[in-house]
Write an enzyme that holds these catalytic residues in place. Structure first.
Site, short mmCIF file in Angstrom:
data_model
loop_
_atom_site.label_atom_id
_atom_site.label_comp_id
_atom_site.label_asym_id
_atom_site.label_seq_id
_atom_site.Cartn_x
_atom_site.Cartn_y
_atom_site.Cartn_z
N ALA A 1 0.92 -1.08 0.20
CA ALA A 1 0.40 -0.27 0.12
C ALA A 1 0.83 0.87 0.53
O ALA A 1 0.40 1.86 -0.73
CB ALA A 1 -0.50 0.16 1.51
N TYR A 2 1.89 1.14 1.01
CA TYR A 2 2.94 2.13 0.56
C TYR A 2 3.54 2.04 -0.81
O TYR A 2 3.17 3.75 -1.16
CB TYR A 2 4.39 1.80 2.24
CG TYR A 2 5.14 3.32 2.25
CD1 TYR A 2 4.76 4.60 2.59
CD2 TYR A 2 6.54 2.60 0.75
CE1 TYR A 2 6.22 4.83 2.56
CE2 TYR A 2 7.68 2.92 0.78
CZ TYR A 2 6.87 4.25 1.68
OH TYR A 2 8.73 5.04 1.48
N ALA A 3 4.04 1.44 -1.32
CA ALA A 3 4.46 1.47 -2.68
C ALA A 3 3.33 2.04 -3.27
O ALA A 3 3.80 2.90 -4.10
CB ALA A 3 5.10 -0.13 -3.68
N THR B 1 0.93 4.48 -3.03
CA THR B 1 1.28 6.33 -2.65
C THR B 1 2.07 6.24 -3.50
O THR B 1 2.28 7.69 -3.63
CB THR B 1 1.18 6.44 -1.28
OG1 THR B 1 2.73 5.94 -0.57
CG2 THR B 1 0.09 5.48 -0.13
#
Length: 258
Positions: free
Chosen positions: A162-164, A166
């Site tokens: 999920a971070y990637a 963003t």
């Protein structure tokens, strides 16, 4: 360390500028002569400490507070910036914007909740989008925007999917802004760190994890915040005037052989 003043007379805003990579960027730009607005979301002590360090080095800085990831965050940030700048011997406006603030989400897809997802996108993607929107009328022609991305938008790393995502959106914003703002002489680039040693990464306290991450780089070590700050310094200087719309790999050669 640098003895030049190639950013003299310019004003910079570094979001998340009080710790880790942001702190290194703030200090580097100030040493190059920029007046630096050091943004922080929660840790006022860290921001004030960074401002004092910059002053001790002979630079100029002031702290700006705004919590990101909440409604109206960009407007709050720019209002605080304008107010803080009014107390400095500087013209209104900004020359350099570094979108560095962000949060991690170290969970694989199966364990990410909707609340997690919304939060990480609010801070890492929505906030920079509207911060840039608020910068458009403040950013002087010939200015610079640098978005801090990540190497995991170019190689798979499922533990932080999920971070990637963003940061992948931030990469798309980078190329589109470069196209839109080019006629004003404004460059827009993304800098992508790899595994970097900062105080906000608690997993690095584990020697086995440190070694594993270090081994990903062809240099056999973790990145240091200064490694990233040096790349940003080049991009925001006159030397970086002909580089725009680019994703700059600052991972230390992670996964070159894969």
């Amino acid at each position: 360390m640098t003895t030049t003043q190639r950013l003299g007379g310019r004003t910079a805003l570094v979001t998340g500028g009080s710790r880790g990579i942001g702190r290194a960027i703030s200090r580097r730009l100030a040493r190059e002569g920029a007046l630096v607005a050091v943004h922080y979301g929660h840790n006022q002590d860290a921001a004030e400490r960074t401002v004092k360090e910059i002053g001790a080095d002979g630079g100029r800085a002031f702290a700006v507070h705004a919590e990101l990831g909440v409604p109206g965050d960009a407007a709050t940030l720019w209002a605080a910036f304008d107010e803080g700048l009014s107390g400095q011997d500087a013209e209104p406006g900004v020359d350099i914007l570094v979108n560095n603030a962000g949060i991690t989400l170290p969970r694989p897809l199966a364990h990410v909740t909707e609340e997690d997802y919304d939060r990480v996108f609010a801070v890492n993607t929505k906030a920079p989008f509207f911060i840039v929107q608020g910068a458009l009328d403040r950013l002087r022609d010939g200015g610079r925007i640098v978005n801090i991305s990540t190497g995991v938008t170019r190689f798979a790393f499922p533990p932080i999917v999920a971070y990637a995502m963003t940061k992948g959106a931030l990469d798309v914003l980078t190329t589109n802004l470069a196209q839109e703002l080019g006629p004003r002489g404004i460059t827009v680039n993304a800098v992508a760190p790899g595994f970097t040693e900062t105080e906000i990464n608690p997993t690095l306290a584990d020697p086995q994890i440190r070694k594993r991450y270090s081994d990903h780089s062809v240099f056999g070590r973790l990145g240091q915040p200064a490694d990233i700050a040096d790349v940003v310094s080049f991009l925001v200087s006159d030397d970086g005037r002909w580089v725009t719309g680019q994703w700059i790999d600052a991972t230390g050669g992670v996964h070159l052989g894969v």
